[in-house]
Write an enzyme that holds these catalytic residues in place. Sequence first.
Site, PDB file in Angstrom:
ATOM      1  N   SER A 116       0.843  -1.194   0.000  1.00 37.85           N
ATOM      2  CA  SER A 116       0.000   0.000   0.000  1.00 37.85           C
ATOM      3  C   SER A 116       0.882   1.251   0.000  1.00 37.85           C
ATOM      4  CB  SER A 116      -0.954  -0.029   1.208  1.00 37.85           C
ATOM      5  OG  SER A 116      -1.956   0.947   1.076  1.00 37.85           O
ATOM      6  N   GLU A 212      -1.828  -2.765  -8.329  1.00 38.80           N
ATOM      7  CA  GLU A 212      -3.069  -2.954  -7.585  1.00 38.80           C
ATOM      8  C   GLU A 212      -3.433  -1.613  -6.966  1.00 38.80           C
ATOM      9  OE1 GLU A 212      -3.649  -3.299  -3.869  1.00 38.80           O
ATOM     10  OE2 GLU A 212      -1.757  -2.235  -3.586  1.00 38.80           O
ATOM     11  N   HIS A 277      -4.582  -5.316  -1.671  1.00 38.94           N
ATOM     12  CA  HIS A 277      -5.596  -5.067  -0.647  1.00 38.94           C
ATOM     13  C   HIS A 277      -6.720  -6.096  -0.753  1.00 38.94           C
ATOM     14  CE1 HIS A 277      -3.576  -1.138  -0.990  1.00 38.94           C
ATOM     15  NE2 HIS A 277      -4.013  -0.881   0.224  1.00 38.94           N
TER      16      HIS A 277
END
Length: 307
Positions: A116, A212, A277
Amino acid sequence: MKELVRPRRLAPGARVAVVAPSGPVPEERLQVGLDILRGWDLDPVVAPHVLDRHGTFDYLAGTDADRAADLQSAWCDPSVDAVLCARGGYGVQRMAELLDWDALRAAGPKVFLGFSDITALHEAFATRLGLVTLHGPMAAGIDFVKNARAQEHLRATLFEPESVRTLTSAGSALVPGRARGVLLGGCLSLLAADLGTPHARPSARGGLLCLEDVGEETYRLDRYLTQLLRAGWLDGVTGILLGSWERCDPYDRIRALVLDRLGGLGVPIAEEFGFGHCEAALTVPFGVPAELDAGAGTLTLDVPALA
């Protein structure tokens, strides 16, 4: 793109430091994560400011200086074998320039894990330290503490990396073909935000790019992809792997966007590789050479993630 240095794998009894370079950490989830690590016969130590909250900006785990100091101290501690991020969120870009990269380099290689917002640190560790890093679930992440598959894949990567040299897609090839390259990437929005910073690589040339994101509207994803294209950052990329797109628009729309923006690169693109995620997120080593077979839906590492 050159192959990076692989840190040594962990052994029972290894000391691992948990840091919070980005957002605030829920104490209950942290304790569960620490218990899981102890169950693997690791010795986790929590950095001093992990549970801090910034006085003005509640999306930050403490001040920029304190978050940087925790990471610096953990990495430069010779008794620490790995540095694991507690969670993502936002904040790395505020503190990256506060790190003493010469001191980090002098401390030598060790395992670094996160995803992330930690994407910005994956880039920095590659460009500044020349190190392989692990894009995978974090110590206080809900997708880690509640999912046995995510736990087991990370445990295997840390202790027995030769046992997880092939990752398999649950989807199909958006663009078929085979490609070789060095793995890199992470969260799309962070890769776009990192352009032009001192820690970003000049391009993804020679790389297998993992992408992502989470909670982004399609037009924002379009903007990030278009920015990377216009900047020339995607020139020479050899292949693309897609992870999860949790809390984004329906996946058919994401798939159409990826084909629209990236199909013209003429490289293999494979979807649903299960990193990012999502529940049961897999751990992907950045900096390791690998082969993507988009048609077969496989990613095969040339060497184990860790030495």
